[in-house]
Design a protein around this motif. Structure first.
Motif, PDB file in Angstrom:
ATOM      1  N   VAL A 123     -45.211  89.917  28.175  1.00  0.00           N
ATOM      2  CA  VAL A 123     -46.870  90.030  28.295  1.00  0.00           C
ATOM      3  C   VAL A 123     -46.944  91.356  29.421  1.00  0.00           C
ATOM      4  CG1 VAL A 123     -47.547  87.834  27.198  1.00  0.00           C
ATOM      5  CG2 VAL A 123     -46.956  88.268  29.623  1.00  0.00           C
ATOM      6  N   GLU A 124     -48.010  91.632  29.287  1.00  0.00           N
ATOM      7  CA  GLU A 124     -48.372  92.683  30.305  1.00  0.00           C
ATOM      8  C   GLU A 124     -48.288  92.303  31.829  1.00  0.00           C
ATOM      9  OE1 GLU A 124     -51.884  95.774  31.169  1.00  0.00           O
ATOM     10  OE2 GLU A 124     -52.098  94.502  29.768  1.00  0.00           O
ATOM     11  N   SER A 125     -48.756  91.016  31.987  1.00  0.00           N
ATOM     12  CA  SER A 125     -48.658  90.490  33.486  1.00  0.00           C
ATOM     13  C   SER A 125     -47.145  90.286  33.991  1.00  0.00           C
ATOM     14  CB  SER A 125     -49.269  89.036  33.487  1.00  0.00           C
ATOM     15  OG  SER A 125     -48.570  87.906  32.677  1.00  0.00           O
ATOM     16  N   GLN A 126     -46.071  90.333  33.235  1.00  0.00           N
ATOM     17  CA  GLN A 126     -44.974  90.169  33.617  1.00  0.00           C
ATOM     18  C   GLN A 126     -44.339  91.365  34.309  1.00  0.00           C
ATOM     19  OE1 GLN A 126     -43.178  88.083  29.635  1.00  0.00           O
ATOM     20  NE2 GLN A 126     -41.578  87.612  31.302  1.00  0.00           N
ATOM     21  N   ILE A 127     -44.846  92.686  33.656  1.00  0.00           N
ATOM     22  CA  ILE A 127     -44.586  93.915  34.414  1.00  0.00           C
ATOM     23  C   ILE A 127     -45.136  93.848  35.572  1.00  0.00           C
ATOM     24  CG2 ILE A 127     -45.075  96.480  34.031  1.00  0.00           C
ATOM     25  CD1 ILE A 127     -43.169  95.234  31.883  1.00  0.00           C
ATOM     26  N   LYS A 160     -30.966  92.637  31.099  1.00  0.00           N
ATOM     27  CA  LYS A 160     -31.260  93.322  29.766  1.00  0.00           C
ATOM     28  C   LYS A 160     -32.507  93.653  29.841  1.00  0.00           C
ATOM     29  CE  LYS A 160     -31.560  92.670  24.943  1.00  0.00           C
ATOM     30  NZ  LYS A 160     -31.522  91.654  23.901  1.00  0.00           N
ATOM     31  N   LYS A 161     -33.585  93.180  30.294  1.00  0.00           N
ATOM     32  CA  LYS A 161     -35.058  93.682  30.233  1.00  0.00           C
ATOM     33  C   LYS A 161     -35.148  94.734  31.454  1.00  0.00           C
ATOM     34  CE  LYS A 161     -37.000  91.161  27.383  1.00  0.00           C
ATOM     35  NZ  LYS A 161     -37.407  91.570  25.954  1.00  0.00           N
ATOM     36  N   LEU A 162     -34.321  94.642  32.489  1.00  0.00           N
ATOM     37  CA  LEU A 162     -34.435  95.430  33.578  1.00  0.00           C
ATOM     38  C   LEU A 162     -34.098  96.827  33.064  1.00  0.00           C
ATOM     39  CD1 LEU A 162     -35.186  96.305  36.590  1.00  0.00           C
ATOM     40  CD2 LEU A 162     -32.966  95.379  37.199  1.00  0.00           C
ATOM     41  N   LEU A 163     -32.859  96.664  32.685  1.00  0.00           N
ATOM     42  CA  LEU A 163     -32.080  98.028  31.874  1.00  0.00           C
ATOM     43  C   LEU A 163     -33.149  98.631  31.098  1.00  0.00           C
ATOM     44  CD1 LEU A 163     -28.378  96.997  31.731  1.00  0.00           C
ATOM     45  CD2 LEU A 163     -29.517  98.474  33.353  1.00  0.00           C
ATOM     46  N   GLN A 164     -33.657  97.906  29.961  1.00  0.00           N
ATOM     47  CA  GLN A 164     -34.789  98.447  29.204  1.00  0.00           C
ATOM     48  C   GLN A 164     -35.931  99.175  30.007  1.00  0.00           C
ATOM     49  OE1 GLN A 164     -35.495  94.830  26.673  1.00  0.00           O
ATOM     50  NE2 GLN A 164     -34.182  95.531  25.182  1.00  0.00           N
ATOM     51  N   TYR A 165     -36.384  98.614  30.894  1.00  0.00           N
ATOM     52  CA  TYR A 165     -37.451  99.037  31.553  1.00  0.00           C
ATOM     53  C   TYR A 165     -37.405 100.418  32.283  1.00  0.00           C
ATOM     54  CZ  TYR A 165     -40.472  98.753  35.754  1.00  0.00           C
ATOM     55  OH  TYR A 165     -41.446  99.309  36.970  1.00  0.00           O
ATOM     56  N   MET A 166     -35.960 100.226  32.927  1.00  0.00           N
ATOM     57  CA  MET A 166     -35.862 101.792  33.569  1.00  0.00           C
ATOM     58  C   MET A 166     -35.218 102.941  32.525  1.00  0.00           C
ATOM     59  SD  MET A 166     -33.340 100.155  36.726  1.00  0.00           S
ATOM     60  CE  MET A 166     -31.695 100.403  35.719  1.00  0.00           C
ATOM     61  N   ASN A 167     -34.793 102.480  31.477  1.00  0.00           N
ATOM     62  CA  ASN A 167     -34.437 103.324  30.399  1.00  0.00           C
ATOM     63  C   ASN A 167     -35.794 103.961  29.743  1.00  0.00           C
ATOM     64  OD1 ASN A 167     -31.579 103.475  30.586  1.00  0.00           O
ATOM     65  ND2 ASN A 167     -31.005 101.636  29.251  1.00  0.00           N
ATOM     66  N   TYR A 168     -36.645 102.969  29.419  1.00  0.00           N
ATOM     67  CA  TYR A 168     -37.839 103.336  28.799  1.00  0.00           C
ATOM     68  C   TYR A 168     -38.624 104.238  29.793  1.00  0.00           C
ATOM     69  CZ  TYR A 168     -42.263 103.733  26.257  1.00  0.00           C
ATOM     70  OH  TYR A 168     -43.279 104.057  25.466  1.00  0.00           O
ATOM     71  N   ILE A 169     -38.909 104.092  30.997  1.00  0.00           N
ATOM     72  CA  ILE A 169     -39.582 104.961  32.067  1.00  0.00           C
ATOM     73  C   ILE A 169     -38.746 106.185  32.122  1.00  0.00           C
ATOM     74  CG2 ILE A 169     -40.175 105.212  34.218  1.00  0.00           C
ATOM     75  CD1 ILE A 169     -40.784 102.208  34.252  1.00  0.00           C
ATOM     76  N   ASP A 170     -37.508 106.154  32.215  1.00  0.00           N
ATOM     77  CA  ASP A 170     -36.618 107.417  32.658  1.00  0.00           C
ATOM     78  C   ASP A 170     -36.783 108.270  31.166  1.00  0.00           C
ATOM     79  OD1 ASP A 170     -35.563 106.843  35.143  1.00  0.00           O
ATOM     80  OD2 ASP A 170     -33.699 105.690  34.258  1.00  0.00           O
ATOM     81  N   ASN A 171     -36.794 107.898  30.089  1.00  0.00           N
ATOM     82  CA  ASN A 171     -36.680 108.649  29.029  1.00  0.00           C
ATOM     83  C   ASN A 171     -38.090 108.945  28.353  1.00  0.00           C
ATOM     84  OD1 ASN A 171     -33.840 108.699  28.875  1.00  0.00           O
ATOM     85  ND2 ASN A 171     -33.749 106.694  28.395  1.00  0.00           N
ATOM     86  N   THR A 172     -39.048 108.344  28.843  1.00  0.00           N
ATOM     87  CA  THR A 172     -40.543 108.916  28.228  1.00  0.00           C
ATOM     88  C   THR A 172     -40.955 109.995  28.955  1.00  0.00           C
ATOM     89  OG1 THR A 172     -41.009 106.568  28.051  1.00  0.00           O
ATOM     90  CG2 THR A 172     -42.777 107.931  28.017  1.00  0.00           C
ATOM     91  N   LYS A 173     -41.324 111.031  27.550  1.00  0.00           N
ATOM     92  CA  LYS A 173     -41.846 112.308  28.091  1.00  0.00           C
ATOM     93  C   LYS A 173     -43.210 112.216  28.063  1.00  0.00           C
ATOM     94  CE  LYS A 173     -37.935 114.813  27.530  1.00  0.00           C
ATOM     95  NZ  LYS A 173     -36.964 113.940  28.287  1.00  0.00           N
ATOM     96  N   THR A 174     -43.897 112.881  28.965  1.00  0.00           N
ATOM     97  CA  THR A 174     -45.644 112.959  28.791  1.00  0.00           C
ATOM     98  C   THR A 174     -45.958 114.150  28.680  1.00  0.00           C
ATOM     99  OG1 THR A 174     -45.817 112.765  31.041  1.00  0.00           O
ATOM    100  CG2 THR A 174     -45.830 110.440  30.076  1.00  0.00           C
ATOM    101  N   TYR A 175     -47.037 114.348  28.142  1.00  0.00           N
ATOM    102  CA  TYR A 175     -47.776 115.722  27.995  1.00  0.00           C
ATOM    103  C   TYR A 175     -49.245 115.616  28.247  1.00  0.00           C
ATOM    104  CZ  TYR A 175     -49.473 120.207  26.447  1.00  0.00           C
ATOM    105  OH  TYR A 175     -50.054 121.250  26.256  1.00  0.00           O
ATOM    106  N   GLY A 176     -49.814 115.956  29.435  1.00  0.00           N
ATOM    107  CA  GLY A 176     -51.089 115.761  29.916  1.00  0.00           C
ATOM    108  C   GLY A 176     -51.709 114.630  29.601  1.00  0.00           C
ATOM    109  N   GLY A 177     -50.623 113.426  30.124  1.00  0.00           N
ATOM    110  CA  GLY A 177     -51.182 112.224  30.287  1.00  0.00           C
ATOM    111  C   GLY A 177     -50.793 111.506  28.697  1.00  0.00           C
ATOM    112  N   GLU A 178     -50.503 112.093  27.753  1.00  0.00           N
ATOM    113  CA  GLU A 178     -50.258 111.352  26.569  1.00  0.00           C
ATOM    114  C   GLU A 178     -48.577 111.253  26.368  1.00  0.00           C
ATOM    115  OE1 GLU A 178     -52.524 110.402  24.135  1.00  0.00           O
ATOM    116  OE2 GLU A 178     -53.974 111.063  25.411  1.00  0.00           O
ATOM    117  N   THR A 179     -48.359 109.888  26.141  1.00  0.00           N
ATOM    118  CA  THR A 179     -46.860 109.647  26.063  1.00  0.00           C
ATOM    119  C   THR A 179     -46.417 110.196  24.705  1.00  0.00           C
ATOM    120  OG1 THR A 179     -47.054 107.505  27.239  1.00  0.00           O
ATOM    121  CG2 THR A 179     -45.225 107.706  25.811  1.00  0.00           C
ATOM    122  N   LEU A 180     -45.274 111.074  24.346  1.00  0.00           N
ATOM    123  CA  LEU A 180     -44.821 111.325  23.292  1.00  0.00           C
ATOM    124  C   LEU A 180     -43.556 110.672  22.820  1.00  0.00           C
ATOM    125  CD1 LEU A 180     -44.244 115.176  24.589  1.00  0.00           C
ATOM    126  CD2 LEU A 180     -46.342 114.267  23.329  1.00  0.00           C
TER     127      LEU A 180
END
Length: 68
Positions: free
Chosen positions: A31-35, A48-68
């Motif tokens: 849930v959002e409150s956990q973040i 496991k969740k911490l690694l998923q959290y870090m990997n998602y943020i590290d690997n997410t590319k954005t363009y003009g505020g839009e997540t690709l």
């Protein structure tokens, strides 16, 4: 890097990349409150969740505020 530094680094990176906590929570299956609680040091996260959290943020590319 200790847990406090990880929380701060990734919280700031998430803001910089304009990744919404709602989006991240959906990807992690929490849930959002956990973040929010994790990023503000009110609770922890499994390794496991911490690694998923870090990997998602590290690997997410954005363009003009839009997540690709």
């Amino acid at each position: 890097m200790n847990l406090f530094e990880i929380r701060e680094k990734y919280r700031l990176l998430r803001f910089k990349k304009k990744i919404k906590s709602k989006e991240l929570a959906k990807v992690l299956g929490v849930v959002e409150s956990q973040i929010s609680n994790f990023e503000h040091g009110r609770n922890g996260m499994s390794e496991k969740k911490l690694l998923q959290y870090m990997n998602y943020i590290d690997n997410t590319k954005t363009y003009g505020g839009e997540t690709l």
